[in-house]
Design a protein around this motif. Sequence first.
Motif, PDB file in Angstrom:
ATOM      1  N   THR B 364       6.031  -7.261  -0.476  1.00 24.45           N
ATOM      2  CA  THR B 364       4.621  -7.667  -0.462  1.00 24.45           C
ATOM      3  C   THR B 364       4.201  -8.259  -1.803  1.00 24.45           C
ATOM      4  O   THR B 364       3.487  -9.260  -1.864  1.00 24.45           O
ATOM      5  N   SER B 365       4.681  -7.651  -2.867  1.00 24.63           N
ATOM      6  CA  SER B 365       4.259  -8.152  -4.175  1.00 24.63           C
ATOM      7  C   SER B 365       4.774  -9.572  -4.397  1.00 24.63           C
ATOM      8  O   SER B 365       4.095 -10.394  -5.010  1.00 24.63           O
ATOM      9  N   ASP B 366       5.963  -9.862  -3.859  1.00 25.93           N
ATOM     10  CA  ASP B 366       6.477 -11.229  -3.993  1.00 25.93           C
ATOM     11  C   ASP B 366       5.609 -12.211  -3.220  1.00 25.93           C
ATOM     12  O   ASP B 366       5.337 -13.322  -3.686  1.00 25.93           O
ATOM     13  N   ILE B 367       5.223 -11.793  -2.030  1.00 29.39           N
ATOM     14  CA  ILE B 367       4.381 -12.687  -1.222  1.00 29.39           C
ATOM     15  C   ILE B 367       3.076 -12.944  -1.960  1.00 29.39           C
ATOM     16  O   ILE B 367       2.615 -14.082  -2.057  1.00 29.39           O
ATOM     17  N   ARG B 402       0.246  -6.481   6.667  1.00 29.59           N
ATOM     18  CA  ARG B 402       1.014  -5.526   5.850  1.00 29.59           C
ATOM     19  C   ARG B 402       0.104  -4.419   5.352  1.00 29.59           C
ATOM     20  O   ARG B 402      -0.979  -4.685   4.850  1.00 29.59           O
ATOM     21  N   ARG B 403       0.581  -3.220   5.443  1.00 27.54           N
ATOM     22  CA  ARG B 403      -0.279  -2.100   5.105  1.00 27.54           C
ATOM     23  C   ARG B 403      -0.480  -1.966   3.611  1.00 27.54           C
ATOM     24  O   ARG B 403      -1.485  -1.438   3.153  1.00 27.54           O
ATOM     25  N   ASP B 404       0.520  -2.387   2.845  1.00 25.79           N
ATOM     26  CA  ASP B 404       0.419  -2.121   1.408  1.00 25.79           C
ATOM     27  C   ASP B 404      -0.162  -3.293   0.627  1.00 25.79           C
ATOM     28  O   ASP B 404      -0.064  -3.332  -0.587  1.00 25.79           O
ATOM     29  N   THR B 405      -0.769  -4.239   1.343  1.00 21.70           N
ATOM     30  CA  THR B 405      -1.260  -5.430   0.634  1.00 21.70           C
ATOM     31  C   THR B 405      -2.298  -5.085  -0.426  1.00 21.70           C
ATOM     32  O   THR B 405      -2.176  -5.469  -1.579  1.00 21.70           O
ATOM     33  N   GLU B 497      -9.824   1.000  -2.508  1.00 27.41           N
ATOM     34  CA  GLU B 497      -8.423   1.149  -2.909  1.00 27.41           C
ATOM     35  C   GLU B 497      -8.300   1.232  -4.427  1.00 27.41           C
ATOM     36  O   GLU B 497      -7.517   2.010  -4.966  1.00 27.41           O
ATOM     37  N   TYR B 498      -9.090   0.415  -5.082  1.00 34.16           N
ATOM     38  CA  TYR B 498      -9.083   0.455  -6.540  1.00 34.16           C
ATOM     39  C   TYR B 498      -9.456   1.844  -7.031  1.00 34.16           C
ATOM     40  O   TYR B 498      -8.830   2.385  -7.942  1.00 34.16           O
ATOM     41  N   ARG B 499     -10.457   2.429  -6.401  1.00 33.36           N
ATOM     42  CA  ARG B 499     -10.889   3.764  -6.818  1.00 33.36           C
ATOM     43  C   ARG B 499      -9.764   4.766  -6.673  1.00 33.36           C
ATOM     44  O   ARG B 499      -9.530   5.585  -7.553  1.00 33.36           O
ATOM     45  N   SER B 500      -9.092   4.706  -5.528  1.00 35.26           N
ATOM     46  CA  SER B 500      -8.082   5.741  -5.339  1.00 35.26           C
ATOM     47  C   SER B 500      -6.905   5.521  -6.284  1.00 35.26           C
ATOM     48  O   SER B 500      -6.308   6.482  -6.775  1.00 35.26           O
ATOM     49  N   MET B 501      -6.612   4.249  -6.576  1.00 32.76           N
ATOM     50  CA  MET B 501      -5.546   4.034  -7.561  1.00 32.76           C
ATOM     51  C   MET B 501      -5.973   4.492  -8.940  1.00 32.76           C
ATOM     52  O   MET B 501      -5.194   5.062  -9.699  1.00 32.76           O
TER      53      MET B 501
END
Lengths: 94, 802
Positions: B364-367, B402-405, B497-501
């Motif tokens: 995903t990170s590559d995409i 993708r779930r991890d996008t 998502e930012y918050r949880s990270m």
Amino acid sequence: MTFDVKIKKWHAVASWTWNAGDDVCGICRMPFDGCPPDGKYPGDDSPVVWGVCTHAFHLQCINRWLQSQAEQKCPFCRRQWEFKQAAVGGEDSD
Amino acid sequence: MAAAAAAWARLQQVSTAQLGSGGSGGALLAEAVDSATAQGLASLVPAQLLGAASAALQARLAQLRGMLAAIDEGLAASVGDEANEGDGGEEQGGLRAEVEASLVEVLRELCAAVESAAELLSQLCERILRAQPVLAPADRAVLLSAGHRFHRQAAAAVAGAQGGRDWAGLLYRYYWHKLRELSRAAEAQQEGGLDGMAADGELGGHGPAMPPGWARPLQDVAALMRRLGLEALSEEAYAAVVCRHLRERLVNHAARSFDQRMLDPALRYAASTPVTFLRLVLPEGRASEAALEHWGQRLSYYVYETVGSLRIGDMFDIVVDYPDSLPAIEDIRDCLQNTNLHRKFVAVFRKALQDRLLHPGAATSDIIQQYVSAIKALAHIDPAGAMLGAVGGPIRAYLRQRRDTIRCVVTMLTADEEDAAAASLHAELGNAEAAPQDCDSDFEGAEADAAALREAERWEPDPVDADPSRASSAAQAGDVISKLVGIYGSKELFISEYRSMLADRLLAKCDYDCDRELRTLELLKVRFGEGNLHNAEVMLKDLADSKRINTNVKSVPNTATPLRRRRGLVDIHGLSATILSQLFWPQLPTEEFNLPPEVSAMLSTYGAKYRSLKAPRKLQWKPNLGSVQLELTIGEQTLEFNVSPFHASVLMHFHTRPEWPAAELAERMGVPPDMLRRKVVFWINQGVLSESRAPGHALPVYRRNEQLQTGPAVGGEQQEGMELEEGGADQEHQEMAAYEPFVMGMLTNFDALPLDRVHNMLKMFVSDPPYDKSLDQLGAYMARLVAQEKLSLEGGQYRKRG
């Protein structure tokens, strides 16, 4: 034959609470552990105070209430409002 | 009558003989024509003469055909096949002078034959006209145009039955040969005179120095073809040759290097050698200048198109190399401006992305990285962003699956500098150009109106070739972050998502140092607005406060007044704490277990001191969070570990007792035995503990090792992973539980509702906590409620039970 566990550093995580029993401030309906509508940060910047009648409010909220009223009364029980001295920590078990 | 017949027969005989011999002895023929005219056959004469001349030419051609074939062979042998002459041209040897000479000779002969016959014809016709002033207008016309007609017929005859295919091939090979010689000479000269800069430009008009007499045959061939009336054939041949030459040069010289401009050298080259060549084959004079100019334009268009096609084919790799490939991108931009390759560009690039990027094998990170590069690259090519819409659509659609996008995007935005790719994205955050508050989604409110107004004011029409299925209004090419955030259409998901990270990162810190997180937050605030990131701000403030409080708490002596009556105060030197404002943090995993007494004592001492400072506030410990540095001495070895509190607690129990039955230790720690095992596995894998199972007992006994064991790992990692997964699901259900009353209330009022209506109503009415779940998440939760027999599901309708 040695088996020795030595804790060098323990980093723990805790959350604080005003321990105010009721969850939300009766005036702004926001949680005590949050902040009143005009407050930015919880905790030190949004203190919670008790009256002698045992009702608790955000300091900002009760101050505004008292300023808007001619008589200094608790908005809940209508008794004369007086700030209760903060309980000095350590007595009640936690 | 007989005289007439005799005169005609004589004319036939003489014309065949005289014209056949190359049209030299005009006197005899003139006499015959005169006598035929005198017999009143004037109107029939031209046809007879024409026929005779054509027949003579055919005969001559038949003689020459053999020579032409030989010449063609000679040329073909030295030029080689079209397929394999890109390289290796050196060995095939040059154009042999005698072949060239004989080609010129044949053409010259043909030309002479045709022209002298035509000349003779014209003279004779004029003669008839003079002798017979009174003639029908049609006959006069025939007589006057006899010379031209012969020319046309002769051209057709020379071109041959196949409409000139042989000639085309022959000329093509010949021109090809000459052009190659010329370009080689030009290259040699350029290499020779090594002050290359000047040489590159100078070639324009003069061309390289060729051996004397080199150009003559070429000019002759072109001129003779013109004289034969076969200019079209010739032009077709040299046009094909020049184009092929250019294309080959481009392919060989410039492709596959993206860090250099290809277009400008190509254009310069197109204006040098090919123009020199064309100058030789085009007729001289003033018309030639105009033609050359026309050709110059034609060639530069051809260059744009070829370079464009080549680059477009490599677009995927160009994007991979971005920003080193900027020159190649500029090439594409210029080519697209001068051609209409847009549609091809979109189609080819999309295809490449589909084939090479959007498949399960790509991380995903590559995409995302490629998408980011594509956004930036396309911003150079098409600032209006219409093409990005067309090209980026499939990437966005794919990333949505993708779930991890989101996690990837957030990680890349907030990651440390070490990761180069992430750093570039992080740098992007600081990009001041970005319009704040402006993501690619349809959120509402005054801001959106203002944004729409700004947008409208700088509206420009889309490029004609843009994909009309996508409006470009929302597409601001180049604002990478809003593009990425816009993948999901809303910034809320992104922020949560930012918050949880952020929570994960902050909780993992022991040193309260979060400068980088603060900086990231400031940048995000500029982009998303302060209100949306208030929680994150409080979280960071908690860390700063924790640091201060930690120092203060530790400076309170155990003998301070309010603590005097407390018992069991211990030294808290080794303890530090992060104190959270829980409401502002995302849901944190909770796991209750009993800490070892010595740790509990430290925590309660810390808590008491906190209370003495901050009364009436008090602390609620989260025993499973945090981290522990411990030193383990086992046998002769001393090991350092940095583990979770649970792991540390487990190990501490073995400090005093060498072995624990699983059940007993689980009870002591207040957790089920299977959960205990999941944690113990870590120490078993480290070789610190071992596990043994007595026959007949369901639960094992854990024993400490006296020496560090390096045995085979027990399947622990996987279990840890599963544990996380389970934890995640649990946490999700806990979050969903907040909506249960709403769901129940709804179904009380409405009797039965399908899933999507429940979803929409929750979205519309529930604001505390804001409903931000997906339809799938809600579906999963509803299924759980059905399993708990709180609801029933019939025909897609949920109903309350009872």
